[in-house]
Design an enzyme around this catalytic site. Structure first.
Site, mmCIF file in Angstrom:
data_model
loop_
_atom_site.group_PDB
_atom_site.id
_atom_site.type_symbol
_atom_site.label_atom_id
_atom_site.label_comp_id
_atom_site.label_asym_id
_atom_site.label_seq_id
_atom_site.Cartn_x
_atom_site.Cartn_y
_atom_site.Cartn_z
ATOM 1 N N SER A 133 -5.540 3.329 9.295
ATOM 2 C CA SER A 133 -6.986 3.274 9.033
ATOM 3 C C SER A 133 -7.686 4.468 9.665
ATOM 4 O O SER A 133 -7.233 5.015 10.651
ATOM 5 C CB SER A 133 -7.603 1.991 9.571
ATOM 6 O OG SER A 133 -8.996 2.034 9.346
ATOM 7 N N LYS A 187 -3.606 -4.772 8.720
ATOM 8 C CA LYS A 187 -4.467 -3.786 8.040
ATOM 9 C C LYS A 187 -5.353 -4.483 7.002
ATOM 10 O O LYS A 187 -6.528 -4.139 6.835
ATOM 11 C CB LYS A 187 -3.609 -2.694 7.376
ATOM 12 C CG LYS A 187 -4.410 -1.698 6.518
ATOM 13 C CD LYS A 187 -5.303 -0.817 7.386
ATOM 14 C CE LYS A 187 -6.481 -0.135 6.722
ATOM 15 N NZ LYS A 187 -6.344 0.631 5.542
ATOM 16 N N HIS A 190 -8.044 -6.141 8.877
ATOM 17 C CA HIS A 190 -8.955 -5.068 9.315
ATOM 18 C C HIS A 190 -9.940 -4.744 8.184
ATOM 19 O O HIS A 190 -11.147 -4.643 8.389
ATOM 20 C CB HIS A 190 -8.150 -3.818 9.695
ATOM 21 C CG HIS A 190 -8.960 -2.550 9.756
ATOM 22 N ND1 HIS A 190 -9.366 -1.869 8.616
ATOM 23 C CD2 HIS A 190 -9.469 -1.852 10.799
ATOM 24 C CE1 HIS A 190 -10.076 -0.808 8.971
ATOM 25 N NE2 HIS A 190 -10.145 -0.780 10.295
ATOM 26 N N ASN A 191 -9.412 -4.598 6.994
ATOM 27 C CA ASN A 191 -10.278 -4.235 5.870
ATOM 28 C C ASN A 191 -11.247 -5.365 5.524
ATOM 29 O O ASN A 191 -12.394 -5.113 5.165
ATOM 30 C CB ASN A 191 -9.440 -3.864 4.646
ATOM 31 C CG ASN A 191 -8.856 -2.473 4.771
ATOM 32 O OD1 ASN A 191 -8.637 -1.990 5.873
ATOM 33 N ND2 ASN A 191 -8.597 -1.821 3.658
ATOM 34 N N GLU A 194 -13.900 -5.156 7.915
ATOM 35 C CA GLU A 194 -14.707 -3.980 7.543
ATOM 36 C C GLU A 194 -15.718 -4.359 6.443
ATOM 37 O O GLU A 194 -16.888 -3.988 6.511
ATOM 38 C CB GLU A 194 -13.752 -2.882 7.067
ATOM 39 C CG GLU A 194 -14.388 -1.612 6.587
ATOM 40 C CD GLU A 194 -13.316 -0.651 6.026
ATOM 41 O OE1 GLU A 194 -12.292 -0.426 6.698
ATOM 42 O OE2 GLU A 194 -13.514 -0.141 4.905
HETATM 43 P P1 NBP Z 1 -4.042 7.742 -3.664
HETATM 44 O O1 NBP Z 1 -4.056 6.297 -3.334
HETATM 45 O O2 NBP Z 1 -5.043 8.292 -4.571
HETATM 46 O O3 NBP Z 1 -2.571 8.098 -4.246
HETATM 47 C C1 NBP Z 1 -2.275 9.394 -4.655
HETATM 48 C C2 NBP Z 1 -0.826 9.716 -4.356
HETATM 49 O O4 NBP Z 1 0.047 8.759 -4.993
HETATM 50 C C3 NBP Z 1 -0.439 11.070 -4.939
HETATM 51 O O5 NBP Z 1 0.469 11.677 -4.069
HETATM 52 C C4 NBP Z 1 0.192 10.676 -6.260
HETATM 53 O O6 NBP Z 1 1.083 11.642 -6.762
HETATM 54 C C5 NBP Z 1 0.947 9.465 -5.846
HETATM 55 N N1 NBP Z 1 1.396 8.628 -6.961
HETATM 56 C C6 NBP Z 1 0.700 7.941 -7.891
HETATM 57 BR BR1 NBP Z 1 -1.126 7.927 -8.031
HETATM 58 N N2 NBP Z 1 1.453 7.262 -8.746
HETATM 59 C C7 NBP Z 1 2.702 7.532 -8.371
HETATM 60 C C8 NBP Z 1 3.950 7.129 -8.869
HETATM 61 N N3 NBP Z 1 4.048 6.275 -9.873
HETATM 62 N N4 NBP Z 1 5.044 7.591 -8.247
HETATM 63 C C9 NBP Z 1 4.941 8.418 -7.207
HETATM 64 N N5 NBP Z 1 3.772 8.847 -6.668
HETATM 65 C C10 NBP Z 1 2.669 8.402 -7.247
HETATM 66 O O7 NBP Z 1 -4.018 8.641 -2.320
HETATM 67 P P2 NBP Z 1 -4.766 8.430 -0.920
HETATM 68 O O8 NBP Z 1 -6.205 8.142 -1.092
HETATM 69 O O9 NBP Z 1 -4.346 9.615 -0.113
HETATM 70 O O10 NBP Z 1 -4.079 7.132 -0.313
HETATM 71 C C11 NBP Z 1 -2.697 7.023 -0.069
HETATM 72 C C12 NBP Z 1 -2.411 5.617 0.432
HETATM 73 O O11 NBP Z 1 -3.127 5.421 1.664
HETATM 74 C C13 NBP Z 1 -2.902 4.514 -0.519
HETATM 75 O O12 NBP Z 1 -2.057 3.408 -0.422
HETATM 76 C C14 NBP Z 1 -4.259 4.158 0.044
HETATM 77 O O13 NBP Z 1 -4.659 2.844 -0.292
HETATM 78 C C15 NBP Z 1 -3.991 4.300 1.536
HETATM 79 N N6 NBP Z 1 -5.180 4.544 2.360
HETATM 80 C C16 NBP Z 1 -6.176 5.329 1.902
HETATM 81 C C17 NBP Z 1 -7.288 5.572 2.715
HETATM 82 C C18 NBP Z 1 -8.396 6.457 2.232
HETATM 83 O O14 NBP Z 1 -9.412 6.557 2.947
HETATM 84 N N7 NBP Z 1 -8.252 7.138 1.092
HETATM 85 C C19 NBP Z 1 -7.349 5.013 3.986
HETATM 86 C C20 NBP Z 1 -6.287 4.259 4.436
HETATM 87 C C21 NBP Z 1 -5.205 4.029 3.626
HETATM 88 P P3 NBP Z 1 0.567 12.716 -7.831
HETATM 89 O O15 NBP Z 1 -0.065 13.798 -7.038
HETATM 90 O O16 NBP Z 1 1.801 13.135 -8.527
HETATM 91 O O17 NBP Z 1 -0.407 12.035 -8.753
#
Ligand code: NBP
Length: 472
Positions: A133, A187, A190-191, A194
């Protein structure tokens, strides 16, 4: 692409917002990291831009990626939750050796994590669910980390996780949580909390905006002031920051031009789904999720506003007193919301055989994450003092806080009702408090109704046993 060797201590797959920043955090602490992404172009771009000058190596294929890692391999997945995690695992597994460790840092559902732990174990690998987080900034500068899985496996990655996690005066915001899905469950809760915090803050804003007619600038000062006291937290701080921002085009406060419809990614829903499954009352968090659903009824609400009537929304009493009452309602409701979250954790711990340490969990959330707040130190203290606390509201510090806030809390909720300004989470929190402290609830009548139409039986106050009354 970059210099290749087998000396990379850790690997990361998924170069979106979270993955990139987490990789930079890890590399910045001196750990050599290899990175890979499904869309391979992103790898070279990352390594040659933000990764420059850091021990970051890029791989153009899964085979190359896994060959770069020291064994047993430690691989963090930061891909979209759900099917992408399974897709990545499927692509990764043929390149792994027994004993390798896969760490899912995404927002995966804890039941998926439990399944993946089982499946990986059957294939000779170790799977960990790591709650992360703090968003983009947290990932880069120090997130709150909630690791779950086998403890001996966690120990192998602990030095890296401890070094990248947020630090607070009370300690490091990374502690082993428990087996299989425990980290991801924490987590999820936590959400959910939130969601509760955000809704409660929004209700305070709503009351002050509509009942008192305060402008965004006035409100910014109120929230700034609140951030100096018991409500001090990241969310109150950013609320003040948001209220201060002006739109470059119109000069209006940005908050006033944003459509009142809130999105969601589903983790609040998962929290209350689990609460329903485990039979735990979480009304504040539930109302926070429902409030987002109601916000999505924008078109219907706009039409209904011209049809359904209500009272005048302006409050004619003392402004300062009302603001203080709203502050106290927010604080007391927040305590109730956290009490619900920890009660849910206790039920899940029992159901899934996780020996959760609530003091450690409060410490995990103390820094780095979205719900970081001063009062989490008091929650940690309360559970360290009594780890068997049946409900956070019973801890001496919070019991006193609720007593002190109570009159103002009731006044704020009552005034909201009188003025027709909805405060679903404030109200639900007060009802939670009043229900929890009620030695006698009206469920006697309810049980009588069940016995009347369905012969569901009842117990008596005056003697043991199970009874049925012949109602017909
Ligand atoms: P996203 O949740 O938007 O995911 C994007 C990533 O997933 C890219 O690397 C993409 O590859 C890959 N991907 C997808 Br979409 N489909 C795929 C598939 N079928 N096979 C392999 N790779 C695949 O990214 P994020 O916002 O950085 O979040 C990453 C994780 O962290 C998520 O689970 C999210 O819920 C969690 N999270 C996010 C936050 C936040 O603030 N954003 C906070 C805490 C946790 P590509 O580039 O080839 O499309």
């Amino acid at each position: 692409m970059t210099s290749k060797s087998t000396q990379y201590e850790i690997g990361l797959i998924g170069l979106a917002v979270m993955g990139e920043n987490l990789a930079l955090n890890i590399a910045g602490k001196g750990f050599a990291i290899a990175v890979y992404n499904r869309t391979v172009d992103k790898v070279a771009h990352f390594v040659n831009s933000r990764g420059q000058g850091l021990p970051v190596g890029g791989a153009a294929s899964m085979a190359e990626f896994t060959a770069m890692l020291t064994k047993p391999r430690k691989i963090i997945l930061m891909v979209k939750a759900g099917q992408p995690v399974d897709d990545m695992l499927q692509a990764l597994v043929p390149h792994l050796d027994p004993g390798d460790i896969i760490i899912d840092g995404g927002n995966s559902h804890f039941e998926d994590t439990r399944r993946r732990c089982r499946e990986c174990k059957e294939q000779g690998f170790h799977f960990m669910g790591l709650g992360v987080s703090g968003g983009e900034e947290g990932a880069l500068k120090g997130p709150s980390l909630m690791p779950g899985g086998e403890e001996s496996i966690y120990k192998q990655v602990e030095p890296i996780l401890l070094s990248i996690a947020a630090k607070v005066p009370e300690g490091v915001c990374c502690q082993y949580v428990g087996p299989d899905g425990a980290g991801h469950y924490v987590k999820i809760v936590h959400n959910g909390i939130e969601y509760g915090d955000m809704q409660l803050i929004s209700e305070a804003y709503h009351l002050m905006r509509d009942a008192l007619g305060l402008s965004a600038d006035d409100l910014q000062q109120v929230f700034d002031g609140w951030n100096q006291g018991v409500l001090e937290s990241f969310l109150i701080e950013i609320t003040a920051g948001i209220l201060a921002r002006k739109d470059a085009e119109t000069g209006k406060p940005v908050v006033d031009i944003i459509v009142d419809q809130a999105g969601q990614k589903g983790t609040g829903k998962w929290t209350i789904q689990s609460a329903l499954d485990l039979g735990v009352p979480t009304p504040t968090i539930t109302q926070a999720v429902f409030a987002r659903y109601m916000s999505a009824y924008k078109k219907q609400r706009m039409e209904a506003a011209n049809i359904l009537t209500g009272p005048d929304r302006r409050y004619a009493g003392n402004k300062g007193e009302f603001i203080k009452a709203i502050h106290d309602a927010l604080y007391a409701s927040k305590i109730c919301s956290y009490a619900q979250g920890f009660d849910l954790l206790a039920a899940a711990g029992k159901a899934y055989h996780w020996d959760l340490n609530y003091g450690d969990i409060a410490l995990l959330w103390r820094g780095g994450c979205i719900i970081r707040a001063r009062f989490l130190a008091k929650i940690e203290e309360s559970f360290r003092h009594n780890c068997d606390l049946p409900n956070l509201m019973l801890a001496p510090f919070f019991r006193q806080a609720l007593i002190a806030a109570q009159a103002n809390w009731r006044f704020a909720v009552k005034t909201g009702k009188e003025l027709g300004i909805p405060t679903p989470a404030f109200s639900a929190s007060l009802d939670y408090y009043d229900s929890y402290r009620a030695a006698l609830l009206p469920a006697n009548l309810l049980q009588a109704q069940r016995d009347y139409f369905g012969a569901h039986t009842y117990e008596r106050l005056d003697k043991p046993g199970v009874f049925h009354y012949d109602w017909y």
